[in-house]
Motif scaffolding. Structure first.
Motif, PDB file in Angstrom:
ATOM      1  N   HIS A   3       0.953  -1.000   0.255  1.00  0.00           N
ATOM      2  CA  HIS A   3       0.284   0.046   0.285  1.00  0.00           C
ATOM      3  C   HIS A   3       0.939   1.463  -0.173  1.00  0.00           C
ATOM      4  O   HIS A   3       0.334   2.114   0.948  1.00  0.00           O
ATOM      5  N   SER A   4       2.512   1.720  -0.982  1.00  0.00           N
ATOM      6  CA  SER A   4       2.798   2.124  -1.071  1.00  0.00           C
ATOM      7  C   SER A   4       1.990   3.956  -1.230  1.00  0.00           C
ATOM      8  O   SER A   4       2.764   4.728  -0.546  1.00  0.00           O
ATOM      9  N   ASP A   5       1.092   4.067  -1.836  1.00  0.00           N
ATOM     10  CA  ASP A   5       0.395   5.436  -2.021  1.00  0.00           C
ATOM     11  C   ASP A   5       0.266   6.072  -0.499  1.00  0.00           C
ATOM     12  O   ASP A   5       0.260   6.867  -0.893  1.00  0.00           O
ATOM     13  N   ALA A   6      -0.868   4.095  -0.096  1.00  0.00           N
ATOM     14  CA  ALA A   6      -1.195   5.617   1.040  1.00  0.00           C
ATOM     15  C   ALA A   6      -0.504   5.362   2.206  1.00  0.00           C
ATOM     16  O   ALA A   6      -0.483   6.594   3.252  1.00  0.00           O
ATOM     17  N   ARG A   8       2.596   6.670   1.297  1.00  0.00           N
ATOM     18  CA  ARG A   8       3.481   7.940   0.667  1.00  0.00           C
ATOM     19  C   ARG A   8       2.413   9.380   1.242  1.00  0.00           C
ATOM     20  O   ARG A   8       2.756  10.274   1.502  1.00  0.00           O
ATOM     21  N   GLN A   9       1.671   8.995   1.338  1.00  0.00           N
ATOM     22  CA  GLN A   9       0.591   9.920   0.877  1.00  0.00           C
ATOM     23  C   GLN A   9       0.582  10.975   2.653  1.00  0.00           C
ATOM     24  O   GLN A   9       1.011  11.437   3.502  1.00  0.00           O
ATOM     25  N   LYS A  10       0.798   9.310   3.483  1.00  0.00           N
ATOM     26  CA  LYS A  10       0.254   9.410   4.511  1.00  0.00           C
ATOM     27  C   LYS A  10       1.790  10.877   5.689  1.00  0.00           C
ATOM     28  O   LYS A  10       1.938  11.371   6.126  1.00  0.00           O
ATOM     29  N   GLY A  15       4.716  16.233   6.199  1.00  0.00           N
ATOM     30  CA  GLY A  15       5.785  17.271   5.887  1.00  0.00           C
ATOM     31  C   GLY A  15       7.271  16.293   5.912  1.00  0.00           C
ATOM     32  O   GLY A  15       7.955  16.976   6.573  1.00  0.00           O
ATOM     33  N   LEU A  16       6.979  14.901   5.856  1.00  0.00           N
ATOM     34  CA  LEU A  16       8.455  14.227   5.961  1.00  0.00           C
ATOM     35  C   LEU A  16       9.302  14.362   4.433  1.00  0.00           C
ATOM     36  O   LEU A  16       8.547  14.905   3.768  1.00  0.00           O
ATOM     37  N   ALA A 159      -1.784  -7.351  10.298  1.00  0.00           N
ATOM     38  CA  ALA A 159      -3.284  -7.887   9.436  1.00  0.00           C
ATOM     39  C   ALA A 159      -3.141  -7.528   7.808  1.00  0.00           C
ATOM     40  O   ALA A 159      -3.116  -8.568   7.078  1.00  0.00           O
ATOM     41  N   SER A 160      -3.256  -5.525   7.608  1.00  0.00           N
ATOM     42  CA  SER A 160      -3.653  -5.966   6.362  1.00  0.00           C
ATOM     43  C   SER A 160      -2.120  -5.263   5.423  1.00  0.00           C
ATOM     44  O   SER A 160      -1.755  -4.730   4.422  1.00  0.00           O
ATOM     45  N   LYS A 161      -1.307  -4.980   6.273  1.00  0.00           N
ATOM     46  CA  LYS A 161      -0.010  -4.551   5.772  1.00  0.00           C
ATOM     47  C   LYS A 161       0.287  -2.679   5.347  1.00  0.00           C
ATOM     48  O   LYS A 161       0.595  -1.748   4.940  1.00  0.00           O
ATOM     49  N   GLU A 162      -1.038  -2.152   5.731  1.00  0.00           N
ATOM     50  CA  GLU A 162      -1.824  -0.793   5.234  1.00  0.00           C
ATOM     51  C   GLU A 162      -0.855   0.036   6.559  1.00  0.00           C
ATOM     52  O   GLU A 162      -1.071  -0.378   8.176  1.00  0.00           O
ATOM     53  N   PRO A 163      -0.692   1.822   6.673  1.00  0.00           N
ATOM     54  CA  PRO A 163      -0.514   2.204   7.794  1.00  0.00           C
ATOM     55  C   PRO A 163      -2.228   1.859   9.064  1.00  0.00           C
ATOM     56  O   PRO A 163      -3.026   2.249   8.584  1.00  0.00           O
TER      57      PRO A 163
END
Length: 507
Positions: A3-6, A8-10, A15-16, A159-163
């Motif tokens: 879930h790279s896009d999620a 990257r947005q986070k 502000g990283l 479990a989901s590998k999401e943020p």
């Protein structure tokens, strides 16, 4: 599924810096592809010999004017029950880690204008800056010269590998990225380019809790003379070090590499812990040629192997620690395999004096150690090097300090002290030789340890319990030698379970 896009947005919303985000996303995608950062025994070879510090000549003092002393100060010391920067913990005679570090820098600056820097985290920056008001020459140039911030990494829901989402405590959605972040933090903050522009060429980096890590002209001279991009200080592993990371060489290329415990496959643990095979461990005292480091990062942050740590989202909460998460981290020392021609030097143990546990803090606060003229803790004249082993009753600093309301016992003549169960040390207690203090009772007030307790200087032998004694007193035992002492609580009729007793060796 990644879930790279999620992520990257986070990270963008937080502000990283893009360079750090790109590097972290690379680690995350490796993790999702099944890379757990393992380094198999079959992929490495032992390091058998290294140059030793004592064989190196003294370096030119003029190098000090081109050198930065940089301390890693991002840790809270939560494993010791602390909720602020670990470096603010009192170490000895009222001085904290940061007091002693500041005094070391002042001493160096009597001869040369050594630059001092700290890599802080979002958890330690405010407390640390406030502390340095007592050293105005450091605080006055805080933002311009001293402090730069470690990045922060999003935690990965197992479990989901999401943020991970934890709205009740959003700060728990983030974690430190490991001290390997120093390279990205220096690059993204602009501090590395600033140092080079101001004529600084070398950096000595170490953990703020390692007061043995002082600037040594022999190592600085060797770094400058060799032209190596990085120099790692290592020590010979002992029994106490067998579960920690070790130095090795990549099989085939011979390039030095670092294998941490989290990177060892389960089937290779026996080899990992074989201290006769893998002889050296990383002290995390590292020296860098800043120009060569910058050259390697011309196209982005330094690539480092992934370290995967499994945690709960809020591990400090006993009521609701939340779901399992993965923290993706890197180790600073792992750069030794990413920086061509890096080297390692074997140094004596006096350069590795970290305080990671209350065992170590207890010993350091005792009279077995003194602070020398360089503001470095060293063994007191005539002292043994005490080994302290506490059980989990003393894992946290507040619990340890509750046991020593009158101060730490004298350990100057102690070889080893083991304490199991709750006790309280009276004033003027002295421990000699090897001694065990065992309290099996889980109820009632903690018994008080008094007097001088003498044990064996070489081999610990546990005596039988004293049959009759008054609580909270040190007594002579009829079965003991004239110099032995035992302490016991009265027995419960027909039972020896739960007996609090000081047991010790015959001298």
């Amino acid at each position: 599924m990644a879930h790279s896009d999620a992520f990257r947005q986070k990270m963008a919303d937080a502000g990283l810096h893009d360079l750090f985000t790109d590097g972290w996303i690379g680690l995350y995608e490796k993790f999702c592809a099944g890379d757990k950062g393992f380094i198999a025994e079959s992929a490495i070879e032992p390091v058998t010999e290294l140059p030793e510090l004592d064989s190196l000549p003294e370096g030119d003092e003029a190098l000090l004017g081109k050198t930065v002393v940089l301390k890693l100060n991002g840790g809270l010391g939560t494993g010791m029950g602390l909720d602020k920067a670990k470096s603010l913990l009192e170490v000895k005679n009222g001085d904290t880690f940061l007091d002693l570090i500041a005094k070391q820098i002042r001493k160096l600056r009597e001869k040369h204008p050594v630059r001092f820097m700290l890599m802080n985290s979002f958890s330690t920056e405010a407390d640390t800056k406030e502390f340095f008001s007592k050293y105005p020459e450091i605080q006055e140039v805080w933002d311009q010269e001293v402090s730069f911030m470690q990045n922060m990494s999003p935690k990965v829901d197992a479990a989901s590998k999401e943020p991970v989402d934890w709205p009740s405590k959003p700060g728990c959605e983030w974690c430190p990225p490991g001290h390997g972040d120093i390279y990205a933090a220096m690059l993204c903050s602009g501090k590395l380019d600033m140092l080079l522009a101001e004529g600084y060429e070398y950096a000595f980096v170490s953990n703020s809790d390692n007061l043995g890590a002082t600037l040594d002209l022999r190592l600085l001279g060797y770094l400058a003379e060799s032209g190596a991009p990085m120099l790692m200080e290592v020590c010979v592993r002992g029994e106490d070090d067998k579960k920690g990371g070790h130095l090795a060489r990549q099989r085939g290329s011979g390039i030095l590499t670092l294998r941490e415990s989290a990177q060892c496959p389960k089937e290779d643990e026996k080899d990992f812990q074989d201290i006769t095979k893998h002889k050296f461990f990383n002290t995390n005292n590292l020296w860098f040629n800043l120009r060569r480091l910058r050259e390697v990062m011309a196209d982005g942050v330094l690539p480092l192997p992934i370290i995967v740590n499994e945690k709960k989202v809020d591990p400090a909460s006993k009521e609701n620690p939340g779901p399992k998460v993965f923290q993706l981290e890197t180790a600073m020392g792992a750069a030794i395999s990413s920086l061509p021609d890096s080297q390692a030097i074997c140094v004596p143990f006096e350069r590795f004096a970290p305080v990671k546990t209350c065992n170590q803090l207890f010993a350091l606060r005792s009279d077995a150690y003194v602070i020398n003229e360089e503001f470095k803790p060293v063994l007191a004249p005539g002292a043994l090097k005490p080994v302290v082993e506490f059980d989990d009753h003393y894992k946290m600093v507040p619990d340890m300090e509750a046991a020593i309301p009158h101060g730490v016992p004298s350990l100057k003549l102690c070889k080893k002290l083991t304490v199991k169960g709750k006790v309280v040390f009276a004033p003027n207690v002295a421990i000699h030789g090897e001694v065990q203090i065992l309290n099996g009772s889980k109820t009632g007030p903690a018994p008080t340890v008094t007097g001088t307790i003498r044990g064996s200087a070489d081999k610990l032998r546990i005596l039988r319990d004293a049959d009759d004694a008054q609580p909270h007193t040190a007594i002579s035992g009829a079965a003991l030698s004239a110099t032995s002492r035992a302490f016991t609580m009265p027995r419960t009729a027909g039972s020896t379970q739960g007996l609090p007793v000081i047991r010790q060796a015959i001298p």
